[in-house]
Structure formats: C-alpha cells, structure tokens
Design a protein around this motif. Structure first.
Motif, short mmCIF file in Angstrom:
data_model
loop_
_atom_site.label_atom_id
_atom_site.label_comp_id
_atom_site.label_asym_id
_atom_site.label_seq_id
_atom_site.Cartn_x
_atom_site.Cartn_y
_atom_site.Cartn_z
N ALA A 30 0.83 -1.21 0.00
CA ALA A 30 0.00 0.00 0.00
C ALA A 30 0.86 1.26 0.00
O ALA A 30 0.53 2.24 -0.66
CB ALA A 30 -0.93 -0.01 1.21
N SER A 31 1.97 1.22 0.71
CA SER A 31 2.87 2.39 0.73
C SER A 31 3.47 2.64 -0.64
O SER A 31 3.57 3.79 -1.08
CB SER A 31 4.00 2.17 1.75
N LEU A 32 3.87 1.58 -1.33
CA LEU A 32 4.40 1.75 -2.69
C LEU A 32 3.30 2.23 -3.64
O LEU A 32 3.55 3.09 -4.50
CB LEU A 32 5.02 0.45 -3.19
N ALA A 33 2.09 1.68 -3.49
CA ALA A 33 0.99 2.11 -4.35
C ALA A 33 0.65 3.58 -4.10
O ALA A 33 0.35 4.33 -5.03
CB ALA A 33 -0.23 1.23 -4.10
N TYR A 34 0.71 3.99 -2.85
CA TYR A 34 0.43 5.38 -2.50
C TYR A 34 1.46 6.32 -3.14
O TYR A 34 1.10 7.36 -3.69
CB TYR A 34 0.46 5.53 -0.98
N ILE A 35 2.71 5.95 -3.08
CA ILE A 35 3.77 6.78 -3.62
C ILE A 35 3.76 6.82 -5.15
O ILE A 35 4.03 7.85 -5.76
CB ILE A 35 5.15 6.30 -3.11
N TYR A 36 3.46 5.72 -5.76
CA TYR A 36 3.52 5.66 -7.22
C TYR A 36 2.16 5.79 -7.88
O TYR A 36 1.96 5.34 -9.01
CB TYR A 36 4.25 4.39 -7.67
#
Length: 162
Positions: free
Chosen positions: A142-148
């Motif tokens: 989720a953190s990677l999806a949020y950033i990208y």
C-alpha cells in the motif's frame, strides 16, 4: 535488529529499486527530473536562491550585518520568507542541503530531493499503516501504491516540494 526496523529497511530497498525502475528512462536519456514548465523556471531557481540566501544570511549575521528581508527581483517583490515558504523553506533538508551544496551540484540535489521526499512520504504512510496494525506485506504494498499513484508521479516530476 528489530522486526520493525527490518520492515522499514525492506521498504526503503523496495522503494529505491522501484524509483530507479520508474525513472530509469529519464536517466538513460540524459535528462533530469527538472521539468521545463515550472521545474526550471521556478523550483530549481528557488532552490539555488535559497542556498545563496542562507549562505549570505549566515555570513552577514556572523559579520554583524542584517538579514535581507525583501527582494524586488523575486516573485512579486514580496518578502523573501513569505515567498519561499511556498517552496518549502521550512524543510530542514532543503535548508541544510541547499546551503552546503555547491552550485554546480544543485541539479543532483534537486533530483535527490525528489527521491527523498517521495521516500519520506512512503515511510510516513507505512508508519500510519503500522500504527493501525495492518498486515506487514499489505502495508508495504500500500505504501508503494500510495507513492507511485498518478498524483505522486505527476507532482514529483513537476513540483517536487509537494
């Protein structure tokens, strides 16, 4: 090493790999993350100005002088602190790094700031999901999806200070 620390280190590794993968085409084509619309005309210029302003303020203060408050060649001729609060003047990394970075490396600093601000935003999101006791793997994804997401990619390309 604690389990919580490993979670963050794995995230930093995954983020760094993904960052290089996402932005590799820019690097390979010999370009930078400084855009031609607002990046070069506003943000890069502001970063250079902030670095010079801080150096001059420190030098002037140490020599018994004052700090320049207004610059009529800047923006709409407003006060300097107000103008640069828009560009993230309160960010400690911006203040310190812009002041100690030589002018010839400012372009690299600009790209590093894009990387570091995206990384820190992802770490903050990861911290939130950890506080909410979400699943570890789901939190990292989720953190990677949020950033990208599209918004983050668009603003990192044109407006790094967001």
């Amino acid at each position: 090493m604690s389990a919580e620390r490993k979670i963050y280190l794995k995230y930093i590794g995954a983020f760094s790999f993904t960052f290089m993968f996402v932005y590799m085409w820019i690097i390979l084509s010999g370009k930078t993350l400084i855009t031609s619309w607002d990046g070069l005309t506003q943000h890069y210029t502001a970063l250079r100005y902030i670095g010079d302003y801080i150096k001059n303020a420190i030098y002037s203060t140490l020599n018994g002088g004052g700090i320049q408050e207004f610059d009529f060649n800047l923006g709409l001729g407003s006060d300097i602190i107000h103008t640069f609060s828009y560009y993230g003047l309160g960010d400690i990394e911006l203040l310190v790094l812009a002041a100690i970075c030589p002018q010839k490396y400012m372009e690299g600093l600009y790209c590093f700031l894009v990387y570091s601000k995206m990384l820190l935003a992802g770490i903050c999101f990861l911290r939130l999901t950890r506080e909410l006791e979400c699943d570890v793997k789901a939190s990292r994804i989720a953190s990677l999806a949020y950033i990208y997401c599209n918004f983050a990619l668009e603003t990192s390309w044109g407006h790094y200070f967001f």
